[in-house]
Design a protein around this motif. Structure first.
Motif, PDB file in Angstrom:
ATOM      1  N   ALA A  41       0.780  -1.221  -0.085  1.00  0.00           N
ATOM      2  CA  ALA A  41       0.101  -0.018  -0.043  1.00  0.00           C
ATOM      3  C   ALA A  41       0.882   1.378   0.143  1.00  0.00           C
ATOM      4  O   ALA A  41       0.392   2.376  -0.606  1.00  0.00           O
ATOM      5  N   TRP A  60      -4.254   5.770   0.324  1.00  0.00           N
ATOM      6  CA  TRP A  60      -3.347   4.619   0.496  1.00  0.00           C
ATOM      7  C   TRP A  60      -2.437   4.754   1.818  1.00  0.00           C
ATOM      8  O   TRP A  60      -2.302   3.689   2.339  1.00  0.00           O
ATOM      9  N   TRP A  63      -4.730   3.600   4.535  1.00  0.00           N
ATOM     10  CA  TRP A  63      -4.827   1.968   4.567  1.00  0.00           C
ATOM     11  C   TRP A  63      -3.339   1.370   4.908  1.00  0.00           C
ATOM     12  O   TRP A  63      -3.329   0.354   5.724  1.00  0.00           O
ATOM     13  N   LEU A  86      -9.772   2.448   7.350  1.00  0.00           N
ATOM     14  CA  LEU A  86     -10.421   2.025   6.281  1.00  0.00           C
ATOM     15  C   LEU A  86     -11.537   3.193   5.616  1.00  0.00           C
ATOM     16  O   LEU A  86     -11.621   3.236   4.489  1.00  0.00           O
ATOM     17  N   GLY A  89      -9.777   6.263   4.075  1.00  0.00           N
ATOM     18  CA  GLY A  89      -9.299   5.979   2.855  1.00  0.00           C
ATOM     19  C   GLY A  89     -10.512   5.817   1.986  1.00  0.00           C
ATOM     20  O   GLY A  89     -10.172   6.252   0.744  1.00  0.00           O
TER      21      GLY A  89
END
Length: 119
Positions: A41, A60, A63, A86, A89
């Motif tokens: 990531a 990213w 993440w 999450l 993101g």
């Protein structure tokens, strides 16, 4: 189209299942899998930033933080941090792709938030 796939998206679609298959077949520990996913990531974030998509790069990075949160903070707090990162993101990714977030910079002076890195 704002959500058209480019080569980095294809690498993402291929890369994550390959990482998952490798981790299952090699029976790797959770911390190793989290490090692999976080590193992948992070490399995607770097390519998005280099390609002129800063909102997706921040997505990213969020993440990456989610992968790190699972390892550093086990238990309920780690799960909450994972889910929050999450969602952050996802918001950044779709906000940048759909043009809902302001343009931070233009890489060539004419770039838009939905321009492909392949162009």
């Amino acid at each position: 189209m704002a959500l058209a796939l480019d080569r980095i998206d294809v690498m993402t679609i291929i890369g994550f299942p390959v990482l998952a298959a490798a981790s299952v077949s090699a029976a790797l520990e959770g911390i190793v899998v989290a490090a692999l996913v976080g590193g992948f990531a992070l490399s995607l974030s770097t390519w998005r930033l280099y390609g002129g998509r800063p909102w997706e790069a921040l997505a990213w990075l969020a993440w990456v933080g989610a992968a790190v949160a699972v390892v550093i903070t086990p238990g309920t707090l780690g799960i909450v941090a994972f889910l929050v990162l999450l969602l952050v993101g996802l918001g950044l990714l779709f906000g940048g792709r759909l043009g809902l977030l302001p343009t931070i910079w233009n890489r060539d002076g004419t770039a838009t938030s939905d321009e492909s890195v392949d162009d």
